[in-house]
Scaffold this motif. Structure first.
Motif, mmCIF file in Angstrom:
data_model
loop_
_atom_site.group_PDB
_atom_site.id
_atom_site.type_symbol
_atom_site.label_atom_id
_atom_site.label_comp_id
_atom_site.label_asym_id
_atom_site.label_seq_id
_atom_site.Cartn_x
_atom_site.Cartn_y
_atom_site.Cartn_z
ATOM 1 N N ARG A 164 0.731 -1.216 0.234
ATOM 2 C CA ARG A 164 0.175 0.099 -0.097
ATOM 3 C C ARG A 164 0.924 1.180 0.037
ATOM 4 O O ARG A 164 0.439 2.243 -0.443
ATOM 5 N N MET A 165 1.803 1.154 0.750
ATOM 6 C CA MET A 165 2.792 2.390 0.569
ATOM 7 C C MET A 165 3.933 2.467 -0.467
ATOM 8 O O MET A 165 4.471 3.290 -0.729
ATOM 9 N N GLY A 166 3.610 1.491 -1.662
ATOM 10 C CA GLY A 166 4.534 1.657 -2.736
ATOM 11 C C GLY A 166 5.788 0.960 -2.848
ATOM 12 O O GLY A 166 6.445 1.148 -3.804
ATOM 13 N N TYR A 167 6.113 -0.003 -1.836
ATOM 14 C CA TYR A 167 7.318 -0.543 -1.795
ATOM 15 C C TYR A 167 7.233 -1.800 -2.696
ATOM 16 O O TYR A 167 5.898 -2.237 -2.952
ATOM 17 N N PRO A 168 8.359 -2.112 -3.475
ATOM 18 C CA PRO A 168 7.927 -3.526 -4.304
ATOM 19 C C PRO A 168 7.777 -4.751 -3.610
ATOM 20 O O PRO A 168 8.880 -4.881 -2.758
ATOM 21 N N VAL A 169 6.846 -5.477 -3.733
ATOM 22 C CA VAL A 169 6.801 -6.683 -3.016
ATOM 23 C C VAL A 169 6.523 -7.810 -3.968
ATOM 24 O O VAL A 169 6.425 -9.022 -3.758
ATOM 25 N N ARG A 170 6.150 -7.507 -5.286
ATOM 26 C CA ARG A 170 5.846 -8.667 -6.306
ATOM 27 C C ARG A 170 7.221 -9.175 -7.147
ATOM 28 O O ARG A 170 8.203 -8.511 -7.224
ATOM 29 N N ASP A 171 7.091 -10.453 -7.623
ATOM 30 C CA ASP A 171 8.473 -10.934 -8.382
ATOM 31 C C ASP A 171 8.543 -9.982 -9.247
ATOM 32 O O ASP A 171 9.712 -9.603 -9.781
ATOM 33 N N ASP A 172 7.647 -9.259 -10.313
ATOM 34 C CA ASP A 172 8.167 -8.432 -11.370
ATOM 35 C C ASP A 172 8.593 -7.305 -11.072
ATOM 36 O O ASP A 172 9.035 -6.444 -11.624
#
Length: 113
Positions: A98-106
Motif C-alpha cells: 500500500r505504501m508503494g514498496y516493491p513486493v511482487r516478483d515482477d
C-alpha cells in the motif's frame, strides 16, 4: 564454505570484526562469524552449527545459536511467527505494498533467483 553452500539453507554469512572508525583500519580484526540460516527447530540449528567443519576442528571457542524472525524489507519473504501465530506477519507485506514498496516478483527482479 562448501558446507554452508551445500546445505542450501544459508541466507547470509560473513566474518565479524572488531568495531573501528573505518573498515580499512588494521585493528579491525575478525573475531568470529555470523551465519544466518533456515532451520525447522532449535535442535536442528544447534546440530547444523556444531557440524560446521570449522566447529568440528575446534576453530571456535564458543558457539551461540539465536532464534530470530526475519523481516525482509521487500515484504516478499515474510513468514508467520511460529512463536506468536496470532500476530499477522503478512500484514507487513500488505502495508508495504500500500505504501508503494516493491513486493511482487515482477517488481524485484534483482532478488528472484
Amino acid at each position: 564454505l562448501e558446507y554452508l553452500i551445500r546445505s542450501e539453507r544459508v541466507i547470509a554469512a560473513g566474518a565479524l570484526h572488531l568495531p573501528t572508525a573505518t573498515k580499512e583500519d588494521p585493528s579491525s580484526i575478525p573475531v568470529g562469524d555470523l551465519v544466518l540460516f533456515n532451520s525447522p527447530s532449535r535442535d536442528d540449528a544447534v546440530d547444523f552449527a556444531e557440524n560446521d567443519p570449522f566447529a568440528q576442528v575446534g576453530l571456535y571457542k564458543t558457539l551461540r545459536v539465536h532464534r530470530y524472525n526475519s523481516l525482509d524489507v521487500t515484504g516478499k519473504f515474510v513468514s508467520e511467527d511460529v512463536m506468536y501465530p496470532d500476530r499477522h506477519a503478512y500484514g507487513m507485506k500488505r502495508k508495504m505494498e500500500r505504501m508503494g514498496y516493491p513486493v511482487r516478483d515482477d517488481e524485484t527482479k534483482w532478488i528472484n533467483w
